[in-house]
Design a protein around this motif. Structure first.
Motif, PDB file in Angstrom:
ATOM      1  N   HIS A  85       0.076   3.287   6.690  1.00 36.62           N
ATOM      2  CA  HIS A  85       0.091   2.456   4.918  1.00 36.62           C
ATOM      3  C   HIS A  85      -0.332   4.051   3.766  1.00 36.62           C
ATOM      4  O   HIS A  85       0.337   3.361   2.767  1.00 36.62           O
ATOM      5  CB  HIS A  85      -2.140   2.505   5.030  1.00 36.62           C
ATOM      6  CG  HIS A  85      -1.783   1.491   3.592  1.00 36.62           C
ATOM      7  ND1 HIS A  85      -2.735   2.547   2.318  1.00 36.62           N
ATOM      8  CD2 HIS A  85      -1.863   0.484   2.856  1.00 36.62           C
ATOM      9  CE1 HIS A  85      -3.579   1.842   1.653  1.00 36.62           C
ATOM     10  NE2 HIS A  85      -2.866   0.799   1.913  1.00 36.62           N
ATOM     11  N   GLN A  86       0.097   5.065   4.736  1.00 40.04           N
ATOM     12  CA  GLN A  86      -0.103   5.758   3.720  1.00 40.04           C
ATOM     13  C   GLN A  86       1.327   6.685   2.973  1.00 40.04           C
ATOM     14  O   GLN A  86       1.061   6.760   2.368  1.00 40.04           O
ATOM     15  CB  GLN A  86      -1.333   6.929   4.372  1.00 40.04           C
ATOM     16  CG  GLN A  86      -2.140   7.046   4.005  1.00 40.04           C
ATOM     17  CD  GLN A  86      -3.338   9.049   4.638  1.00 40.04           C
ATOM     18  OE1 GLN A  86      -3.221   9.225   5.160  1.00 40.04           O
ATOM     19  NE2 GLN A  86      -4.723   8.248   3.838  1.00 40.04           N
ATOM     20  N   ASN A  87       2.032   6.493   4.313  1.00 39.06           N
ATOM     21  CA  ASN A  87       3.719   6.694   4.332  1.00 39.06           C
ATOM     22  C   ASN A  87       4.463   5.993   3.827  1.00 39.06           C
ATOM     23  O   ASN A  87       4.342   6.323   2.646  1.00 39.06           O
ATOM     24  CB  ASN A  87       4.107   6.797   5.383  1.00 39.06           C
ATOM     25  CG  ASN A  87       3.696   7.755   6.545  1.00 39.06           C
ATOM     26  OD1 ASN A  87       3.125   8.845   6.347  1.00 39.06           O
ATOM     27  ND2 ASN A  87       3.262   7.831   8.069  1.00 39.06           N
ATOM     28  N   GLU A  89       2.206   4.201   1.419  1.00 38.04           N
ATOM     29  CA  GLU A  89       2.254   4.759  -0.139  1.00 38.04           C
ATOM     30  C   GLU A  89       2.869   5.591  -1.187  1.00 38.04           C
ATOM     31  O   GLU A  89       3.188   5.359  -2.252  1.00 38.04           O
ATOM     32  CB  GLU A  89       0.863   4.759  -0.582  1.00 38.04           C
ATOM     33  CG  GLU A  89      -0.435   4.861  -1.775  1.00 38.04           C
ATOM     34  CD  GLU A  89      -1.046   5.428  -1.789  1.00 38.04           C
ATOM     35  OE1 GLU A  89      -2.154   4.663  -2.440  1.00 38.04           O
ATOM     36  OE2 GLU A  89      -2.018   5.329  -0.452  1.00 38.04           O
TER      37      GLU A  89
END
Length: 123
Positions: A85-87, A89
């Motif tokens: 998810h962070q990647n 984002e």
């Protein structure tokens, strides 16, 4: 009111949902799984250092074993979903971001540290 799995109303809350309680190991099985993954990681490290990375077939076999075993550990799957998810984002990919957020939320619902031992409903 507090609802447990023994109540007749329990199934009403999950009739449209796939109950994923069997997807991940828990308790003593989780401890055994993590010990097994640790043993596979040690074996992989020993193989890589002793052969200089030349035995690719067995390394691939060990990596696949680690990956398949980790897929049964909800904590690891949750951490991977959050990282994905962070990647997404960071790369501005909204569709992947939403997909990985939903995946993380679904896995989180299976983690015992986020459960209250039953299901609460407001009356």
């Amino acid at each position: 009111r507090f609802i447990t799995e023994d109540d007749s109303e329990f199934d009403l809350f999950f009739e449209d949902e796939e109950c994923a309680l069997d997807d991940y190991v828990q308790g003593d099985d989780l401890i055994d799984l993590r010990d097994y993954v640790g043993m596979l990681r040690d074996e992989l490290w020993n193989l890589e250092t002793s052969t200089g990375g030349k035995n690719v077939t067995f390394q691939t076999y060990l990596r696949n074993g680690i990956e398949m075993s980790e897929a049964r550990d909800a904590d690891i799957c949750y951490a991977k979903a959050l990282m994905n998810h962070q990647n997404a984002e960071m790369h501005g990919d909204d569709s992947d971001m939403a997909m990985f957020r939903l995946e993380a939320d679904a896995i989180r619902s299976q983690l015992p540290q986020f459960q209250l031992g039953g299901y609460w409903i407001a009356e």
